[in-house]
Enzyme design. Structure first.
Site: not given
Ligand code: GLU
Length: 451
Positions: A225-229
């Site tokens: 997800s976005k959290r992973h960059g």
């Protein structure tokens, strides 16, 4: 004939997971001599945006995933309405209107089945059994059913006239003759409901084969997800990945082509088979992607790389509107074996494009530790006299000088490299001098011990 589709919702950019789904569909179509449909699922009128649609199409084209047919669901509302009317015409036991919306009577339809369960023979996961009551229960929240299980009817058309995803999807897949639905595993639970819709719509003979692809996990093991960059394909483009490399990397997320890892798309698609797709989740890893990109940069043609790198040099202010393209090509030829992404060129070869370079304190201390200033001065004077400044000449001047001074060339190579490029590593020294040019080479040798 095999016909597959990629059906993105234009509610965001094309992300890595979507691109992987598109790629597997595309490869399957090519492997089978079939057709690939791009269908924009823009039924959510509020969240769908034309700019996302354009972005998705651009990213697909950049990856080389061309389509044979193109559809947009917002152009097809009349078709969904007609199908909904047809169901309403079959009576309440099939579909009914309530609060302006049209519902599929899942309760009644499933009562007609011998059991409250349905199974799907998934091409990847094998036979998957669904308890309809459990899946679509009125009392289900976050996967937990409380109290009496009772089936929940399914909205087909919302009160604003827009069809729901499942309804439009089933009608289109049936009417477009889709033979195989290859999509993310997050859609597995939609499948039994969609099978019921095929049956209700009289498309029972058109139910496609399903293949649900494993999820993609980030490096920490949670769903990407976005959290992973960076998650959008266009982010990777901006970061300096080549489309061929990204495609090669994506195909390995869930598919095992054997022991080859570097597999260009044109070779991969002839080998692609759904049987070799894994059931277990795939893991996204930046290191592997960078390694694959490095292999593709190494193999890439210098002219293509130059077209991609020139705008980056401009943006970084390293070259202006007029520049020596031939020199950049030579430099890229020297450095392409040492790059993982395109911007690595700016980092490694930036010293070729600036008047001055700055050495770190450690580099200065290294130069000072072994005083080579006399050799530097001689080398600078002799190079300054060279009429041709190419690899052979610089090498001859250098070798004659070390022979005269009675020192090993290694003793001079390292400090000269530091002084010219502010780096301890790089391509051959004489290649570096030739592309750096006489003026900068001589000036950097002369000022090295002054700083
Ligand atoms: N529009 C759906 C999505 O983007 C498509 C799902 C499907 O392939 O059926 O998730």
């Amino acid at each position: 004939m095999v016909k597959v589709r990629f059906a993105p919702s234009p509610t965001g950019n094309l992300h890595i997971g979507g691109a992987r789904t598109a790629l597997f569909n595309w490869m399957y179509a090519k492997a089978q001599g079939g057709q690939f449909v791009l269908r924009v699922e823009d039924t959510d009128l509020e969240r769908s945006k034309p700019e996302y649609e354009a972005e998705i199409m651009n990213s697909m084209a950049w990856l080389g995933l061309t389509w044979d047919e193109f559809y947009k669901q917002s152009d097809r509302f009349a078709i969904y309405k007609e199908q909904a009317e047809k169901l309403l015409g079959q009576g309440e036991e099939v579909a009914y209107k309530k609060d302006g919306a049209i519902f599929l009577n899942i309760k009644a339809l499933s009562r007609r089945r011998p059991k409250q369960e349905i199974f799907v023979d998934d091409l990847i996961r094998g036979r998957v059994q669904f308890d309809l009551m459990f899946l679509y229960s009125e009392h289900e929240k976050d996967g937990v059913v409380s109290g009496e299980k009772e089936l929940r009817d399914e909205v087909l058309v919302k009160s604003d006239g827009a069809p729901t995803y499942s309804f439009a999807c089933v009608i289109d897949d049936a009417m477009m003759g889709i033979t195989h639905v290859i999509r993310g595993e997050d859609h597995l639970t939609n499948t039994p409901k969609q099978v019921l819709m095929y049956e209700a719509l009289g498309f029972g003979d058109k139910v496609p084969k399903f293949a649900h692809l494993p999820m993609i996990m980030g490096e920490d093991g949670t769903r990407m997800s976005k959290r992973h960059g960076a998650t959008a394909v266009s982010d990777y483009r901006k970061m300096g990945f080549l489309p061929e490399a990204l495609v090669n990397y994506l195909m390995l997320l869930g598919w095992s082509p054997g022991n080859e890892e570097i597999l260009p798309l044109k070779n991969a698609c002839t080998k692609f088979s759904i049987k070799k797709v894994n059931k277990s989740a795939a893991q996204f890893g930046m290191e592997k992607l960078r390694w694959i990109n490095a292999q593709y940069i190494k193999k890439a043609d210098v002219l293509t790389l130059t077209d991609l790198i020139v705008p980056m040099l401009k943006d970084a202010g390293l070259i202006g509107e007029t520049y020596d393209r031939g020199r950049i090509e030579v430099a890229i030829g020297l450095f392409k074996g040492r790059m993982s992404t395109l911007p690595d060129f700016l980092e490694r070869a930036g010293f070729l494009f600036t008047k001055d370079i700055s050495l770190t304190d450690e580099m200065k201390a290294e130069l000072a530790a072994k005083d080579m200033s006399a050799a530097f001065a001689l080398l600078a004077d002799r190079l300054a006299q060279a009429t041709v400044f190419d690899i052979a000449t610089t090498e001859k001047v250098f070798r004659d000088l070390v022979a005269e001074l009675g020192i090993a060339s290694g003793e001079l190579v390292h400090p000269v490299r530091l002084a010219l490029s502010a780096s301890a590593i790089g391509p051959g020294l004489f290649e570096t001098m030739a592309v750096l040019g006489k003026d900068l080479t001589v000036a950097r040798l002369r000022s090295a011990y002054l700083k």
